[in-house]
Design a protein around this motif. Structure first.
Motif: not given
Length: 399
Positions: A94-99, A109-111, A250-252, A256-260
């Motif tokens: 998954l990817s988003t443009s803004k947190p 958070i980037q979600a 990716d968050d420390p 890593s980002a969730d896969k769907v």
């Protein structure tokens, strides 16, 4: 009559009320009202069972159609015009443009989704009642107990049996909310609102790396407390927690980002609902990286579970409806304890047999236009409960 006691933070009292034992005509009137409710419930059971079978068979047919037409994409980073309007399968992060932000608490958070959950420390009332006969009266003994708990919704203390000493605030100073990213993608493809709605696996956000946002807010474990002493809160104090769904970067601290995995119709760079010939809509999303066969297997399993759950609900509705409609026979003989108990057992057995037979018969009618052979088999099977009941009645008559 009331008795009061105080057991630390939990307070309780007992109230006893009495009323004359209802007469025969009054009980008969109540039973007549129950018969009307039973008739409505009985008819609704037919509707539920019949429409459920049509829905189940239509969904299964749509899934089979989708499995035969779906096209796995070679790449999620390039858009092929050959797949325009087709049902496609893809998997990726998954990817988003803004947190997503909550400036009040200095959190981002980037979600895909961020939920603020606010709880207030409040009084909660519990009641436990029992009825018994004494001196020709029906007496009801109700124990009311009060305890302080964290609740997400405002508990209206005005409805308490005893509000004095158990008064709650009428509103929360901080509100809960859920914010959703306006643009969610998998590779180069933008997810529709329906697909985004399916991303609902919320996880609590750890606040261990954050500082106290204000002087009157204290962080303790994974909560922000609006309280002078979070260890010993008072009624009206608040605590705030955060939950996220669909990590899209990716968050420390979170990884890593969730896969769907997504199955939907391609329309340009968008993934939208696919309408099958059977009239259903295919718009599927699952967490993880799944093959086409795994996705449709999960959908078939979900359809089967839903079908059986609605069948059980339909049978129960029919059983309750028949029980209410035949309750008048119990009322007519409830002056005689032995006869009353025998009639009660007989009525329940009758309701079970008739509800089972009519449920199977209704299900077979629902299958009539889709699978005639199975419909005939179910119709024959629906006679079994009545034959079993009849076979037991005949020997008793002979005796």
């Amino acid at each position: 009559f009331q008795q009061f006691s105080d057991t630390g933070s939990r307070k309780e009292h007992v109230k006893i009320t009495s009323e004359p034992k209802p007469g025969f005509l009054e009980r008969l009137s109540e039973t007549s009202g129950g018969m009307l409710i039973g008739l409505v419930t009985f008819l609704l059971a037919f509707y539920l069972l019949f429409t459920n079978e049509g829905r189940a068979l239509r969904t299964a047919k749509s899934l089979d159609e989708g499995l035969s037409l779906v096209v796995p994409l070679d790449s999620i980073h390039s858009i092929s015009q050959q797949n325009e309007g087709r049902l496609v399968h893809l998997a990726g992060a998954l990817s988003t443009s803004k947190p997503l932000f909550d400036p009040s608490y200095g959190l981002s958070i980037q979600a895909v989704k961020l939920k603020r959950n606010v709880e207030m420390y409040q009084w909660v009332e519990y009641e436990d009642s029992k009825e018994y006969e004494e001196d020709g009266e029906i007496k009801k003994e109700t124990k009311y107990s009060y305890n302080t708990e964290w609740k997400s919704e405002v508990v209206n203390s005005r409805n308490f049996d005893r509000e004095i000493g158990h008064k709650n605030p009428s509103a929360m100073a901080v509100e809960s909310f859920t914010v959703v990213s306006p643009n969610v993608q998998v590779g180069s493809f933008v997810l529709s609102k329906g697909l985004v709605d399916k991303i609902d696996d919320f996880k609590q956000l750890s606040l261990s790396h954050l500082e106290d946002p204000h002087a009157d807010v204290t962080r303790r474990e994974d909560y922000f407390y609006h309280s002078d002493n979070p260890r010993r809160p008072e009624v009206g104090d608040l605590r705030v927690s955060f939950f996220y769904a669909g990590l899209s970067g990716d968050d420390p601290h979170l990884g890593s980002a969730d896969k769907v995995t997504v199955i939907a119709r391609q329309r340009g760079d968008q993934l939208v609902p696919y309408h099958t010939k059977s009239g259903d809509v295919l718009e599927i999303l699952y967490p993880g990286d799944l093959s086409v066969e795994e996705v449709f297997q999960k959908e078939h399993e979900s359809n089967t579970m839903k079908t059986w759950a609605l069948r059980a609900a339909g049978w129960l509705s029919m059983f309750v409806g028949i029980s209410l409609m035949t309750r008048i026979f119990y009322t007519l003989v409830d002056w005689f304890p032995v006869v009353r108990d025998l009639v009660n057992v007989g009525l329940k057995a009758f309701a079970v047999c008739v509800a089972s037979s009519l449920s199977l018969l209704t299900i077979s009618v629902g299958w009539l236009f889709y699978r005639p052979l199975w419909a005939l088999l179910l119709a024959l099977l629906s006679i079994v409960p009545i034959l079993v009941a009849r076979s037991r009645v005949l020997p008793k008559k002979q005796q």
